[in-house]
Write a protein that holds these residues in place. Structure first.
Motif, short mmCIF file in Angstrom:
data_model
loop_
_atom_site.label_atom_id
_atom_site.label_comp_id
_atom_site.label_asym_id
_atom_site.label_seq_id
_atom_site.Cartn_x
_atom_site.Cartn_y
_atom_site.Cartn_z
N THR A 154 19.02 10.03 113.24
CA THR A 154 18.42 9.58 111.99
C THR A 154 19.53 9.09 111.07
O THR A 154 20.69 9.46 111.22
CB THR A 154 17.64 10.70 111.28
OG1 THR A 154 18.51 11.81 111.09
CG2 THR A 154 16.43 11.14 112.09
N GLU A 177 9.14 10.40 111.28
CA GLU A 177 9.11 11.85 111.40
C GLU A 177 10.10 12.49 110.43
O GLU A 177 9.79 13.50 109.79
CB GLU A 177 9.44 12.27 112.83
CG GLU A 177 8.32 12.04 113.83
CD GLU A 177 8.68 12.56 115.21
OE1 GLU A 177 9.82 13.03 115.38
OE2 GLU A 177 7.82 12.48 116.11
N GLU A 178 11.30 11.90 110.35
CA GLU A 178 12.32 12.47 109.48
C GLU A 178 11.91 12.36 108.01
O GLU A 178 12.11 13.30 107.23
CB GLU A 178 13.66 11.76 109.70
CG GLU A 178 14.81 12.32 108.89
CD GLU A 178 15.17 13.75 109.26
OE1 GLU A 178 15.79 14.43 108.42
OE2 GLU A 178 14.81 14.18 110.38
N ARG A 179 11.34 11.21 107.63
CA ARG A 179 10.90 11.05 106.24
C ARG A 179 9.79 12.04 105.91
O ARG A 179 9.76 12.63 104.82
CB ARG A 179 10.43 9.62 106.00
CG ARG A 179 11.57 8.63 105.90
CD ARG A 179 11.07 7.20 105.82
NE ARG A 179 12.17 6.26 105.58
CZ ARG A 179 12.04 4.95 105.69
NH1 ARG A 179 10.89 4.42 106.05
NH2 ARG A 179 13.08 4.17 105.45
N HIS A 235 18.28 13.44 119.00
CA HIS A 235 17.56 12.61 118.04
C HIS A 235 18.51 12.13 116.94
O HIS A 235 19.31 12.90 116.42
CB HIS A 235 16.40 13.39 117.42
CG HIS A 235 15.29 13.61 118.38
ND1 HIS A 235 14.24 14.47 118.13
CD2 HIS A 235 15.05 13.10 119.61
CE1 HIS A 235 13.41 14.47 119.15
NE2 HIS A 235 13.87 13.65 120.06
N LYS A 246 9.33 14.91 107.38
CA LYS A 246 9.95 16.23 107.33
C LYS A 246 10.70 16.43 106.02
O LYS A 246 10.64 17.50 105.42
CB LYS A 246 10.90 16.39 108.52
CG LYS A 246 11.51 17.78 108.62
CD LYS A 246 12.30 17.96 109.89
CE LYS A 246 13.57 17.15 109.86
NZ LYS A 246 14.44 17.42 111.04
N GLN A 247 11.40 15.38 105.57
CA GLN A 247 12.14 15.49 104.31
C GLN A 247 11.18 15.69 103.14
O GLN A 247 11.48 16.45 102.21
CB GLN A 247 12.99 14.25 104.10
CG GLN A 247 14.20 14.17 105.03
CD GLN A 247 14.99 12.89 104.85
OE1 GLN A 247 14.58 11.99 104.11
NE2 GLN A 247 16.13 12.80 105.51
N ASP A 253 21.33 15.15 116.19
CA ASP A 253 21.18 16.59 116.31
C ASP A 253 21.40 17.03 117.76
O ASP A 253 21.56 16.17 118.65
CB ASP A 253 19.81 17.05 115.78
CG ASP A 253 18.65 16.59 116.63
OD1 ASP A 253 18.85 16.22 117.81
OD2 ASP A 253 17.51 16.58 116.13
#
Length: 571
Positions: A25, A324-326, A23, A328-329, A19
């Motif tokens: 992912t 964090e991404e998981r 960051h 957030k998803q 992004d």
């Protein structure tokens, strides 16, 4: 027959997403077609106002992955070349027409791992040279570091399928092998002043108890805070200031102690990836000790340990970003479901014939919104309408909007009863939120005779468009609900003539912004209404929406946009 049923099976693939903040992912290409764009309903949401709402998609054709531009404004680029359709290959770089926006790397799962394993297998030992004469072939520093980097890169690649704990255990085992020490502990920061033991291992993989670490953790933390280099620090075998004599390294019968800080890594692309090496950004420590022999930091082992520390720090940062991404998803998936439920609560059909007609829409600026509208029959000769806007954004406002919708689901053909219902909602909301949450409400009833009664509780002033072209604002009659428990709510009345229309809207309409930061405003709204006042409810509604969309272009909006048009029609 489905044409996709006979296609060759394709390997699973992923996108490595970087992004604008740097960051990174990894996102699996599921489901297919895999849609990308600014709109919240896409599989990959591009949080950049310059991206199109539906920018591009990836599909499978004959066992290969193909990217398609879906009519984006700024284009879709693969390896710097603008494309409409193109077959994707591992390591292809995908961009969305803006250099400082998102960047995606396409990777077929397994191809990257095979490349890394070939790199590992091809790492050759170096030849020792003494006074210009080649000596016996020994494992060289360069070869060892190449192998270690390749192994750790493989571990980083595989971290999407292994838990972070597995990665941390591997780091400790590798460190013990490099240094020849007997025991290893990996500690991570837990709050500002504490450190949590995540791994405790003896050499050759035997697990240890966390109690086996007898060095006080505050001593390790102090060493990290005062460290002078990235790699390591050895505790001197002297009494530690402020500790009892039996707690010194010597009294603990430790021959050697090595302490390697793990630091925060700023993940970027190319040269933008860097280490944040201040003590405050130390995320943990790799601690090793021996009671028999000294740690072996000679013959390139120091460099290997330094490489391990850097790579371990990268693994930790990747794992943190992945978690964090998981999370957030998961939240976004729950919000997507909430959005679906919220949209389903809006009227499925609105009256489009007879003496009363209506057209409306509500678009949330986030996954869920705090606006809602409703139209309901009150009796055979009366219709009711409500538009509400809850203060704030997000889930709390959406829940409150749903509560208000339930409370106002039915109306009675009596202005006194409408006033009493609003008063009760006001008291209830004030008691539950203590004035911290409030809502603006426009509630109205239209009789077949043309009598129009309404309460405007702090809402944007609707516009009454007369059939003769005159426009009139229906100003507020009371304060928003929820602010004061004893507030009064009085009705106002108008008498409509056939062809008259009432345009009710939330402030997301007048405060819609374009890319230059300008507001749509009341003036443009009045101009749009005046230009289409002769049209019916639905054409007028659609004309206003088109005017707002043309003004804002692709700019992201900060507020929900709700619009309802009521028409007292000629029978």
């Amino acid at each position: 027959m489905d044409p996709t049923s006979a296609r060759p099976a394709a390997k699973t693939a992923s996108l490595i997403v970087t992004d604008p903040t740097g960051h990174r992912t990894r996102v699996e290409l599921q489901p297919l077609p895999f849609r990308m764009g600014r709109h919240a309903d896409n599989n990959l949401v591009i949080r950049d106002s310059r991206a199109s709402r539906n920018h591009a998609q990836i599909v499978i054709e004959n066992g290969t992955y193909v990217i398609e531009d879906t009519g984006s404004r700024h284009g879709t680029f693969v390896n710097g070349e603008r494309v409409e359709r193109r077959e994707l290959r591992t390591s292809d770089r995908i961009e969305f027409g803006v250099s400082d926006s998102y960047q995606l790397i396409f990777a077929v799962d397994g191809d990257e791992l095979n490349r890394l394993m070939e790199q590992l297998a091809s790492a050759e030992p170096a030849t020792a040279v003494s006074r210009g004469v080649p000596q016996a072939v020994v494992p060289g520093i360069g070869g060892s570091m190449g192998k270690l980097r390749a192994v750790l890169e493989v571990a980083r690649t595989l971290q999407i399928s292994f838990s972070m704990q597995d990665v941390l255990v591997s780091v400790v085992d590798a460190a013990l092998t490099i240094t020849g020490t007997e025991r290893g502990f990996l500690l991570l920061r837990h709050g500002e002043d504490d450190m949590e033991i995540r791994v405790a291992r003896a050499r050759h993989g035997a697990p240890l108890s966390k109690d086996d670490l007898r060095i006080p953790r505050r001593v390790i933390r102090r060493a990290l805070e005062h460290r002078r280099d990235l790699l390591s620090m050895n505790f001197d075998p002297v009494e530690i200031a402020g500790q009892r004599p039996e707690q010194s390294v010597a009294d603990l019968e430790l021959r050697s102690v090595v302490c390697v800080p793990l630091v925060r890594i700023n993940m970027g692309s190319g040269e933008s990836t860097n280490m944040v090496s201040t003590a405050r950004n130390t995320v943990g420590v790799l601690y090793m000790d021996s009671r028999v022999g000294a740690a072996d930091l000679a013959g390139g082992n120091r460099e290997l340990l330094q490489t391990l520390a850097i790579e371990a720090s990268t693994v930790l940062e990747n794992a943190r970003l992945l978690e964090e991404e998981r999370a957030k998803q998961k939240i976004e998936e729950e919000l997507r479901i909430a959005r679906t439920i919220q949209q389903s609560l809006l009227p499925r059909t609105l009256p489009s014939s007879g003496w009363f007609r209506a057209a409306g829409s509500s678009v949330a600026s986030h996954q869920v919104g705090g606006d809602y509208f409703d139209v309901m029959p009150v009796s055979d000769s009366c219709w009711g309408a409500v538009v509400a806007d809850v203060s704030g954004k997000g889930v709390s406002s959406a829940l409150l909007a749903s509560l208000l919708q339930g409370a106002l689901l039915t109306l009675s053909p009596s202005t006194l009863l409408m006033e009493e219902r609003i008063r009760r909602i006001n008291r209830f909301l004030n008691e539950r939120t203590e004035g911290e949450k409030y809502a603006t409400i426009f509630c109205a009833m239209l009789e077949r005779s043309g009598a129009f009664a309404y309460i405007n509780a702090g809402h944007c002033s609707p516009i009454l468009a007369r059939a003769d072209g005159k426009l009139e604002y229906l100003e507020t009659t009371a304060m928003p609900v929820g602010l004061m428990a004893e507030a009064e709510f009085k009705t106002e009345e108008r008498f409509l003539q056939p062809g008259d229309k009432v345009v009710i809207y939330s402030d997301g309409v007048t405060e819609a912004q374009n890319l230059a930061g300008e507001f749509f405003g009341r003036k443009r709204l009045k101009e749009s209404i005046a230009a289409h006042a002769h049209a019916g409810a639905e054409p007028l509604h659609d004309a206003i929406r088109r005017a707002v969309a043309a003004f804002t272009e692709s700019a992201l909006q900060s507020d929900d946009v709700t619009l309802l048009v009521l028409e007292y029609a000629v029978e």
